[in-house]
Design an enzyme around this catalytic site. Structure first.
Site, mmCIF file in Angstrom:
data_model
loop_
_atom_site.group_PDB
_atom_site.id
_atom_site.type_symbol
_atom_site.label_atom_id
_atom_site.label_comp_id
_atom_site.label_asym_id
_atom_site.label_seq_id
_atom_site.Cartn_x
_atom_site.Cartn_y
_atom_site.Cartn_z
ATOM 1 N N THR B 70 35.069 69.163 -50.673
ATOM 2 C CA THR B 70 36.031 68.107 -50.362
ATOM 3 C C THR B 70 35.327 66.889 -49.775
ATOM 4 O O THR B 70 35.604 65.754 -50.157
ATOM 5 C CB THR B 70 37.097 68.662 -49.391
ATOM 6 O OG1 THR B 70 37.848 69.651 -50.092
ATOM 7 C CG2 THR B 70 38.016 67.577 -48.880
ATOM 8 N N ALA B 195 29.848 74.913 -52.776
ATOM 9 C CA ALA B 195 29.046 76.140 -52.898
ATOM 10 C C ALA B 195 29.876 77.415 -52.849
ATOM 11 O O ALA B 195 29.537 78.400 -53.506
ATOM 12 C CB ALA B 195 27.986 76.162 -51.797
ATOM 13 N N CYS B 320 57.251 78.153 -54.251
ATOM 14 C CA CYS B 320 57.506 79.017 -53.099
ATOM 15 C C CYS B 320 56.218 79.471 -52.424
ATOM 16 O O CYS B 320 56.246 79.973 -51.308
ATOM 17 C CB CYS B 320 58.336 80.226 -53.523
ATOM 18 S SG CYS B 320 57.654 81.046 -54.964
#
Lengths: 461, 461
Positions: B70, B195, B320
């Site tokens: 990220t 990784a 859900c």
């Protein structure tokens, strides 16, 4: 190898290693998932957060795990500034903060914010009154370290927090160097720390944001860590980091006494056995394991290599050991000598025998470097008649050569005469005044020269 | 427990574990330091960078180690956009990118940039011509995943890179799901990866910035990783990550064939043995280990729990199972059914026997959930005379109930008649059209209702 650089990074604590291994087996899955492996990971993460909160003295939901102490500082400063954007964009930091804080401040300034750097005294400490004086109506945030990473001076956090609280300004404490020794007292609002400083693994930082503190996370949104630290949680490292924090805390009181005695011994013995050395940092209000000194006429890099050869890992704030070839901003802010600088930071468990051996080796290592550089004898030559003003051309020469050349000719000017040292080395700006202070001579000041700068020293004795 | 959620996180590879342990001993010190321990750490880091570069197919000095995939995406997108600020602020992404890319795009848009989301076909693939059409004179950056994380569809990266290259626009490839299987071909400019997706430890991402690509790192300055990833390097985890990448690569060709056969088996058998299931994603251009399907009239969370009980860890894109109670943006962009969604992602080494057992358990698990929910029989009841329009009030009911209620009454309207389903559940918007597609009925469209939305379906057979 005797490792005396714990303030850079502490070796992994055995408890952290065990916890890491165990949680590599149980904590590798995604804690956001519903299946068993995910729930196991979630339980480990929740337990680590509870334990971290207990060690810090805060609520579990105030703790955010980040990928490093630096990330904790960057995130904390940016989020707190953005959270109080309506109040203003004034930021207060001390001049001896860690680079992660100062870089955050630089970014804030480059984006149009204003930054006040609070000065420190010669021991590296801030005065709460100076923070009080810096506070303005548009102050969004103040930042202060709990203790300095280069000289070990402990800062008056509780007093500064009180000053800030009274003004309604949140205080972010960079507790990287002290959290292993104990919780940070006082009414701070945010806190940042780094696990590898207390024997945890790298890859884990801690950001605490007290409930009620306005905070607006910056950067792209994220689902992890209450949206304050994006990226997959590093649960094995987090578990190891917290286990290590608890382990070092359990031994902290006893170990602090022992290390404090060892660093006190270094302070005394360096002053007694190394001529022309200046021990820096507050002699009383200091971390247990850190002691820092500088040696006149010594090249820091050469000294570090000599100590490494002798089996000692230490660090230095001298310009020659920095990638930017400038002296440490901390030593600069304190106004102390930067040449031949050595920081000894003992990890918990450091052996007394190693410290004794260090103290035996050091004077010879310093003398060896000085001999190689042709440094003058410790005491300056007796006064003699001669030219009223001498000029020393040290252009193109690096620390500690300009100071050595100053000292070499100083005996040749009469009392009342001056020496002008021409230098283009950044360290001279710090070290020539520091030499004057140590020698009891008068530092007249600096003047721009055709090339570099002229540093003027008057002989007064 | 058969762990079939490798696309979320792969268990630590044994080679990574060994490398991690070894480098915890040798790689914990600060690689910026001059002493032996620091030099040892630096050597490990340099060797890891060389090995990572070889695996990616780039130069070592193009590799930046980050704290997560990220972070690699966030840093890469922000740096590339800032580096081409003079060209413009238009960003192109596909509609099925990972949330880290889409969140970066959202931030860019909120800061005044413009973003084009390129649509995908029903199989989740992008068309290079659609990227070509999206390119503008002010396009600063295009982003495309190498393969989709939810349905496994492989994207035409080389073709899109060529289209971008021709326009002088850099392409950032999110290779998180594919780098373990092989290097990404084509003339891309930046690449991000994670990784823990290939059996490395958490806490390590990879950002590659090709030489010549304009890049301006954002955020506070830092000395580490060429100023592109601040914070103390996590060397033990980096070494383990790279060791793991080499290990999985060594087995990749053989393992890809084996897993591809297993996922093909799942695709065929689910279609044959689970009534009203839709297998999604490209049947040919796909990752070896990922297969995804959705089951009509099934609650994803209940199905996941049933499979967990039976010893299978899988994930789901159903609303859900999401914290935001919205269906996966990938399934939405593809326009396929989201209810009862199951993603099976096999880690390398997944046992054939476990896959067989999964295929035996699955039909019963799906039937069990349907029975509990009172779902209609797989085939709709025969046409009968009745009201020309029926209204089903499913307000306040969550996926998959609105679709179940639609199916229950559908036999009561004559051919040519319509059913209006009133729903305030986000999943209905995706799943009612998907039901029509699966049943060969006509989806007329949606209309705002007094509360929620009316979804109108016409019976055509």
């Amino acid at each position: 190898m005797a490792y005396f650089d714990a303030a850079s990074s502490a070796p992994l604590h055995p408890v952290a290693r065990q916890a890491l291994l165990a949680s590599l087996d149980d904590g590798w899955a995604d804690p956001a998932r519903l299946y068993r492996e995910g729930r196991k990971a979630r339980l480990l993460l929740d337990a680590a957060r509870e334990a971290a909160a207990e060690a810090v003295g805060c609520r579990a939901d105030e703790v955010v795990f980040t990928a490093s102490g630096t990330q904790a500082v960057h995130t904390g400063v940016a989020g707190a500034l953005a959270g109080r954007r309506r109040v203003g964009s004034h930021l207060i930091v001390s001049s001896v903060e860690h680079s992660s804080v100062l870089h955050s401040a630089d970014l804030h300034a480059s984006g149009g914010g204003t930054v006040t750097q609070v000065a420190v005294d010669r021991a590296g400490g801030v005065d709460p009154a100076a923070y009080a004086a810096a506070l303005r109506r548009d102050t969004a945030l103040a930042v202060l370290q709990s203790a300095n990473h280069e000289v070990g001076t402990v800062q008056p956090v509780a007093e500064v927090a009180e000053v800030c609280r009274a003004a309604g300004v949140p205080l972010l404490v960079d507790a990287a160097q002290s959290l292993g020794w104990g919780p940070v007292g006082g009414g701070w609002s945010l806190l940042a720390a780094s696990a590898h400083k207390w024997g945890g693994p790298p890859g884990v930082g801690l950001l605490v944001v007290r409930k009620g503190v306005r905070f607006a996370a910056q950067g792209p949104a994220g689902e992890r860590e209450s949206g304050r630290a994006p990226g997959f949680e590093n649960i094995p490292a987090i578990v190891a980091a917290v286990a290590s924090l608890r382990a070092v805390r359990a031994e902290a009181a006893q170990e602090a006494v022992r290390l404090r005695e060892l660093t006190a011994r270094i302070r005394t013995r360096v002053a007694a056995t190394v001529p022309d050395a200046e021990v820096v940092g507050d002699p009383e209000r200091r971390l247990p394991g850190i002691v820092t000194f500088s040696c006149l006429y010594v090249d820091g890099e050469t000294l570090l290599h000599a100590l490494d050869e002798a089996g000692f890992a230490v660090s230095s704030g001298s310009s020659c050991t920095s990638s930017t070839l400038t002296p440490s901003h901390v030593l600069k802010a304190m106004g102390v000598l930067s040449e031949g600088n050595v920081r000894v930071s003992l990890p918990p468990g450091a052996a007394e025998a190693d410290v004794e051996r260090f103290l035996e080796v050091l004077p010879g290592a310093v003398a060896g470097v000085r001999e190689k550089l042709g440094a003058p004898a410790p005491a300056p030559a007796a006064a003699a008649g001669g030219a009223g003003e001498l000029v020393v051309d040290s252009l193109g020469k690096r620390c500690p050569i300009p100071v050595i050349e100053l000292a070499r000719v100083f005996g040749d000017v009469p009392v009342g005469g001056t020496v002008r040292v021409l230098s283009d080395d950044e360290a001279a700006r710090l070290d020539i005044p520091a030499w004057c202070e140590m020698r009891g001579q008068e530092y007249v000041g600096e003047e721009p020269a055709e090339r570099g700068t002229a540093y003027v020293v008057r002989r007064v004795s």
